[in-house]
Design a protein around this motif. Structure first.
Motif, short mmCIF file in Angstrom:
data_model
loop_
_atom_site.label_atom_id
_atom_site.label_comp_id
_atom_site.label_asym_id
_atom_site.label_seq_id
_atom_site.Cartn_x
_atom_site.Cartn_y
_atom_site.Cartn_z
N MET A 70 9.77 48.29 -36.61
CA MET A 70 10.18 47.84 -35.28
C MET A 70 10.35 46.34 -35.24
O MET A 70 9.45 45.59 -35.59
CB MET A 70 9.08 48.19 -34.28
CG MET A 70 8.98 49.66 -33.97
SD MET A 70 10.47 50.20 -33.15
CE MET A 70 10.50 49.03 -31.79
N THR A 74 10.51 42.83 -33.16
CA THR A 74 9.90 42.40 -31.90
C THR A 74 11.00 41.95 -30.95
O THR A 74 12.07 41.52 -31.37
CB THR A 74 8.95 41.22 -32.13
OG1 THR A 74 9.54 40.34 -33.08
CG2 THR A 74 7.62 41.70 -32.67
N LEU A 75 10.73 42.08 -29.70
CA LEU A 75 11.70 41.63 -28.71
C LEU A 75 11.73 40.12 -28.68
O LEU A 75 10.71 39.48 -28.86
CB LEU A 75 11.31 42.15 -27.33
CG LEU A 75 11.28 43.68 -27.21
CD1 LEU A 75 10.91 44.06 -25.80
CD2 LEU A 75 12.63 44.26 -27.58
N PRO A 80 12.64 37.70 -26.02
CA PRO A 80 13.08 37.21 -24.72
C PRO A 80 13.45 35.74 -24.80
O PRO A 80 12.76 34.98 -25.44
CB PRO A 80 11.85 37.42 -23.82
CG PRO A 80 10.69 37.53 -24.73
CD PRO A 80 11.23 38.08 -26.03
N THR A 122 17.05 41.27 -25.61
CA THR A 122 16.13 42.23 -26.24
C THR A 122 16.76 42.69 -27.56
O THR A 122 17.87 42.29 -27.90
CB THR A 122 15.89 43.45 -25.34
OG1 THR A 122 17.04 44.32 -25.40
CG2 THR A 122 15.65 43.05 -23.89
N PHE A 154 20.00 44.82 -26.28
CA PHE A 154 21.02 44.25 -25.40
C PHE A 154 20.55 42.89 -24.93
O PHE A 154 19.38 42.51 -25.10
CB PHE A 154 21.27 45.16 -24.19
CG PHE A 154 20.03 45.43 -23.38
CD1 PHE A 154 19.59 44.54 -22.41
CD2 PHE A 154 19.27 46.58 -23.61
CE1 PHE A 154 18.44 44.77 -21.68
CE2 PHE A 154 18.11 46.82 -22.88
CZ PHE A 154 17.69 45.91 -21.92
N HIS A 176 12.17 57.09 -22.62
CA HIS A 176 11.22 56.32 -21.82
C HIS A 176 11.89 55.70 -20.59
O HIS A 176 11.27 55.62 -19.52
CB HIS A 176 10.59 55.24 -22.70
CG HIS A 176 9.64 54.38 -21.95
ND1 HIS A 176 8.49 54.87 -21.40
CD2 HIS A 176 9.69 53.06 -21.63
CE1 HIS A 176 7.85 53.89 -20.78
NE2 HIS A 176 8.56 52.79 -20.92
N ASP A 223 11.72 55.81 -37.78
CA ASP A 223 10.34 56.25 -37.55
C ASP A 223 10.00 56.33 -36.07
O ASP A 223 8.97 56.89 -35.70
CB ASP A 223 9.35 55.36 -38.31
CG ASP A 223 9.33 53.94 -37.76
OD1 ASP A 223 10.11 53.66 -36.84
OD2 ASP A 223 8.55 53.13 -38.27
N ASP A 224 10.88 55.77 -35.23
CA ASP A 224 10.59 55.88 -33.79
C ASP A 224 11.28 57.08 -33.16
O ASP A 224 11.22 57.27 -31.96
CB ASP A 224 11.00 54.61 -33.05
CG ASP A 224 12.49 54.32 -33.19
OD1 ASP A 224 13.11 54.86 -34.13
OD2 ASP A 224 13.02 53.58 -32.37
N GLU A 272 11.48 60.96 -32.62
CA GLU A 272 10.84 62.26 -32.75
C GLU A 272 11.80 63.25 -32.14
O GLU A 272 11.97 63.28 -30.93
CB GLU A 272 9.51 62.29 -32.01
CG GLU A 272 8.58 61.19 -32.48
CD GLU A 272 7.23 61.27 -31.77
OE1 GLU A 272 6.73 62.39 -31.57
OE2 GLU A 272 6.70 60.21 -31.42
#
Lengths: 207, 207
Positions: free
Chosen positions: A1, A3-4, A6, A42, A45, A90, A166-167, A169
């Motif tokens: 993953m 990181t974001l 900002p 992010t 986007f 989510h 991996d994120d 499912e």
């Protein structure tokens, strides 16, 4: 993953972004962009606030979600059923059944992305690919452009398949296109079902 | 026009937002939200970065565009044609033909919003309204939920019509639903055409 990152409030007056026209655009039926400011950014986007002059002369502040584009795959089996994947979203707080889809990687062609996503998400490859539509999921505020393919001649990718992220499912299911149109809650999946229903005879039963 | 209110980087750890589940949510097949941070906010939407634990135990950072919801109207005339409006969409840098649509005002019911938008954008009222689908335009990253209505029994709103927003420069046209499915580039408009094609006999020719 990743990181974001900002990055709020940074000024970038010359960055009008892809597809937004540019400050130098003098086409009379398009707005002129007076300035752009990135509000935040992010992994998926970024958000820009833009000051534009509409063709009528009216000045407006518009916020735009800038997105790199995506693909969707209406994978149709020999029985005419549409492949859907079930995944938790989510952003909407629920599980949805959707056709295979994903973002373009930088520089990636839509067809290559579609092949990759079909293999990663569903473990499938397809013999026949046909581009049926290119559309914008949310053109009122988001630049995302989505290319939809119909894929037929499906087969399992085999042991060397591309692994899913991996994120992700993901569960796979096969649905009748008319059932998808009646019950899906994802726009691209409804659009995919509509094209499969329209062209059904041409895409099913061939493989 | 309201001005944009960028409000970047403010922490709001308890604000998980509508539809996203809450930090206290212990439902086993939904992620648990560990924290939320607002990255930026605009007149139309806000962006939050959320730390979630997926059902698998994997922790993830997800960025979500929070949007208050919208409606779309498939207005079908007595000749079976679909009403579309042509407008410039700055986010995608082009003119699009779309079915009537718009955001919900705070506390507004979808049907009331649909009636309002049909009058504001097209100067029309409708006798018959039917909700045909509720879907998410971009569930991968945006909470927007859209309710689609089919409206028939159309008539001009008359001299007391609700005026369009001053930022809307809109032209109206009537298209055959099959032509809309073949050529529209807006997701909700493609979805609207699909439902009108599916239910055509029930919705056209009645008015």
């Amino acid at each position: 993953m990743g990181t974001l990152g900002p990055d709020c409030g940074s000024d970038s007056g010359s960055d009008a972004g892809a597809g937004a026209g540019s400050s130098a655009d003098s086409h009379p039926d398009r707005p002129r962009v007076l300035g752009t400011r990135e509000l935040c950014s992010t992994r998926i986007f970024s958000v820009h606030q833009e000051r534009v002059v509409l063709p009528s002369g009216l000045e407006q502040d518009l916020a735009v979600v800038r997105h790199g584009g995506a693909v969707a795959v209406a994978a149709v089996g020999a029985n005419g059923r549409l492949l859907v994947v079930r995944q938790y979203r989510h952003a909407v707080g629920d599980w949805l059944e959707e056709v295979v889809a994903g973002r373009l990687e930088p520089g990636e062609e839509p067809l290559a992305a579609a092949r990759r996503e079909l293999e990663e998400e569903a473990g499938m490859r397809a013999e026949h690919w046909r581009e049926v539509s290119t559309f914008f999921p949310a053109p009122g505020f988001c630049s995302e452009r989505m290319t939809l393919f119909v894929a037929t001649g499906l087969r399992a990718a085999g042991p060397d398949r591309l692994a899913p992220d991996d994120d992700e499912e993901i569960e796979v299911a096969w649905r009748r296109p008319q059932d998808v149109l009646a019950s899906a809650r994802d726009a691209k999946t409804l659009v995919a079902a509509a094209f499969v229903l329209r062209d059904g005879a041409a895409d099913s039963g061939l493989t």
